[in-house]
Scaffold this motif. Structure first.
Motif, PDB file in Angstrom:
ATOM      1  N   UNK A  59      42.978  48.219  33.691  1.00 16.78           N
ATOM      2  CA  UNK A  59      42.426  47.359  34.882  1.00 16.78           C
ATOM      3  C   UNK A  59      41.079  46.738  34.185  1.00 16.78           C
ATOM      4  N   UNK A  60      40.620  45.714  34.697  1.00 16.41           N
ATOM      5  CA  UNK A  60      39.613  44.899  34.321  1.00 16.41           C
ATOM      6  C   UNK A  60      38.978  43.900  35.112  1.00 16.41           C
ATOM      7  N   UNK A  61      37.621  43.703  34.959  1.00 16.19           N
ATOM      8  CA  UNK A  61      36.909  42.348  35.516  1.00 16.19           C
ATOM      9  C   UNK A  61      36.292  41.450  34.702  1.00 16.19           C
ATOM     10  N   UNK A  62      35.727  40.616  34.855  1.00 14.89           N
ATOM     11  CA  UNK A  62      34.962  39.784  34.063  1.00 14.89           C
ATOM     12  C   UNK A  62      33.651  39.492  34.339  1.00 14.89           C
ATOM     13  N   UNK A  63      32.799  38.901  33.676  1.00 17.39           N
ATOM     14  CA  UNK A  63      31.544  38.582  33.947  1.00 17.39           C
ATOM     15  C   UNK A  63      30.849  37.286  33.190  1.00 17.39           C
ATOM     16  N   UNK A  64      30.358  36.402  34.145  1.00 16.13           N
ATOM     17  CA  UNK A  64      30.002  35.116  33.559  1.00 16.13           C
ATOM     18  C   UNK A  64      28.477  35.537  32.863  1.00 16.13           C
ATOM     19  N   UNK A  65      28.454  34.557  31.682  1.00 17.77           N
ATOM     20  CA  UNK A  65      27.162  34.798  31.065  1.00 17.77           C
ATOM     21  C   UNK A  65      26.699  36.342  30.536  1.00 17.77           C
ATOM     22  N   UNK A  66      27.743  37.125  30.477  1.00 19.86           N
ATOM     23  CA  UNK A  66      27.387  38.569  30.241  1.00 19.86           C
ATOM     24  C   UNK A  66      26.268  39.181  31.320  1.00 19.86           C
ATOM     25  N   UNK A  67      26.462  38.774  32.442  1.00 17.55           N
ATOM     26  CA  UNK A  67      25.665  39.133  33.346  1.00 17.55           C
ATOM     27  C   UNK A  67      26.270  40.116  34.286  1.00 17.55           C
ATOM     28  N   UNK A  78      45.431  42.625  41.266  1.00 13.23           N
ATOM     29  CA  UNK A  78      46.760  42.107  40.509  1.00 13.23           C
ATOM     30  C   UNK A  78      47.414  43.056  39.792  1.00 13.23           C
ATOM     31  N   UNK A  79      48.526  43.393  40.108  1.00 14.26           N
ATOM     32  CA  UNK A  79      49.422  44.531  39.426  1.00 14.26           C
ATOM     33  C   UNK A  79      50.408  43.954  38.426  1.00 14.26           C
ATOM     34  N   UNK A  80      49.979  43.493  37.433  1.00 11.60           N
ATOM     35  CA  UNK A  80      51.068  42.785  36.240  1.00 11.60           C
ATOM     36  C   UNK A  80      50.812  41.540  36.132  1.00 11.60           C
ATOM     37  N   UNK A  81      51.146  41.030  35.016  1.00 13.72           N
ATOM     38  CA  UNK A  81      51.157  39.646  34.605  1.00 13.72           C
ATOM     39  C   UNK A  81      51.619  38.515  35.475  1.00 13.72           C
ATOM     40  N   UNK A  82      52.605  38.789  36.079  1.00  9.10           N
ATOM     41  CA  UNK A  82      53.461  37.978  36.886  1.00  9.10           C
ATOM     42  C   UNK A  82      52.947  37.668  38.444  1.00  9.10           C
ATOM     43  N   UNK A  83      51.991  38.672  38.607  1.00  6.06           N
ATOM     44  CA  UNK A  83      51.577  38.646  40.217  1.00  6.06           C
ATOM     45  C   UNK A  83      50.477  37.368  40.339  1.00  6.06           C
ATOM     46  N   UNK A  84      50.962  36.546  41.638  1.00  2.00           N
ATOM     47  CA  UNK A  84      50.309  35.425  41.784  1.00  2.00           C
ATOM     48  C   UNK A  84      48.681  35.829  42.272  1.00  2.00           C
ATOM     49  N   UNK A  85      47.827  34.981  41.918  1.00  4.08           N
ATOM     50  CA  UNK A  85      46.368  35.231  42.438  1.00  4.08           C
ATOM     51  C   UNK A  85      45.601  34.042  42.322  1.00  4.08           C
ATOM     52  N   UNK A  86      44.519  34.036  42.867  1.00  4.29           N
ATOM     53  CA  UNK A  86      43.636  33.106  42.649  1.00  4.29           C
ATOM     54  C   UNK A  86      42.280  33.719  41.752  1.00  4.29           C
ATOM     55  N   UNK A  87      41.604  32.843  41.010  1.00  4.04           N
ATOM     56  CA  UNK A  87      40.328  33.465  40.377  1.00  4.04           C
ATOM     57  C   UNK A  87      39.223  33.010  41.143  1.00  4.04           C
ATOM     58  N   UNK A  88      38.494  34.208  41.249  1.00  2.00           N
ATOM     59  CA  UNK A  88      36.905  34.015  42.351  1.00  2.00           C
ATOM     60  C   UNK A  88      35.821  34.417  41.576  1.00  2.00           C
ATOM     61  N   UNK A  96      33.920  43.709  45.775  1.00  2.00           N
ATOM     62  CA  UNK A  96      34.982  43.269  44.935  1.00  2.00           C
ATOM     63  C   UNK A  96      35.336  44.374  43.811  1.00  2.00           C
ATOM     64  N   UNK A  97      34.858  45.669  43.929  1.00  4.97           N
ATOM     65  CA  UNK A  97      35.226  46.834  43.151  1.00  4.97           C
ATOM     66  C   UNK A  97      36.618  46.965  42.753  1.00  4.97           C
ATOM     67  N   UNK A  98      37.417  46.725  43.942  1.00  2.00           N
ATOM     68  CA  UNK A  98      38.919  46.903  43.865  1.00  2.00           C
ATOM     69  C   UNK A  98      39.544  45.724  43.514  1.00  2.00           C
ATOM     70  N   UNK A  99      39.040  44.804  43.365  1.00  2.00           N
ATOM     71  CA  UNK A  99      39.827  43.431  43.124  1.00  2.00           C
ATOM     72  C   UNK A  99      39.640  43.282  41.381  1.00  2.00           C
ATOM     73  N   UNK A 100      40.772  43.796  41.031  1.00  2.00           N
ATOM     74  CA  UNK A 100      40.958  43.718  39.450  1.00  2.00           C
ATOM     75  C   UNK A 100      42.387  43.296  38.924  1.00  2.00           C
ATOM     76  N   UNK A 101      42.068  42.899  37.674  1.00  2.00           N
ATOM     77  CA  UNK A 101      43.434  42.668  36.767  1.00  2.00           C
ATOM     78  C   UNK A 101      43.871  43.912  36.485  1.00  2.00           C
TER      79      UNK A 101
END
Length: 153
Positions: A59-67, A78-88, A96-101
């Motif tokens: 599982x992973x999350x992203x960070x803007x400007x490495x911050x 999001x449990x798998x590549x086909x799972x529908x979602x929006x990016x926030x 948001x610690x449980x909101x992961x890909x």
């Protein structure tokens, strides 16, 4: 102090957004910068590669400007590549610690030791899509030769 003029390519590189990723392979404690892949139409493409560990998923999350304070995440787990979602985007205040890909679930059917290529697409300075698929042998060989594969090992 040096006062060299930057080349156009250097100016372009310095002006584009930087993205980081942290994931389960490092207990979300270590961040790595994504590789800029270029443009796909008007969208900027970034990527990273990950090896599936002994749990059968990552599982992973992203960070803007490495911050660490500027979190990019899905609107739900999001449990798998086909799972529908929006990016926030949000402040990294812990809510948001449980909101992961999560790579490996759903139709991914990942196995320990498999490698996935994750592609992050940006438009107008915002992450629009996060997708992944099994890495091809050619992609993986190139990524490994450049030290670009993330994982527990």
């Amino acid at each position: 102090l040096r006062a060299e003029v930057l080349l156009p390519a250097q100016l372009e590189e310095a002006s584009r957004p930087r993205l980081g990723v942290a994931g389960s392979w490092s207990d979300f404690g270590l961040q790595h910068e994504l590789t800029y892949e270029g443009l796909d139409g008007a969208r900027s493409q970034y990527s990273f590669f990950v090896a599936i560990g002994t749990e059968g998923g990552e599982a992973f999350q992203l960070f803007r400007e490495l911050s660490w304070d500027r979190l990019i995440h899905p609107d739900g787990y999001v449990d798998g590549a086909d799972f529908p979602h929006r990016v926030l985007e949000s402040l990294n205040d812990g809510t948001a610690s449980d909101l992961v890909w999560a790579i490996g679930g759903g139709s991914d059917e990942a196995r320990v030791g498999e490698h996935f290529r994750v592609v992050v697409s940006m438009l107008d300075g915002k992450v629009k899509t996060v997708t992944w698929a099994r890495a091809s042998r050619v992609e993986l060989d190139r990524a490994q030769s450049m030290g670009r594969v993330l994982g527990r090992g």
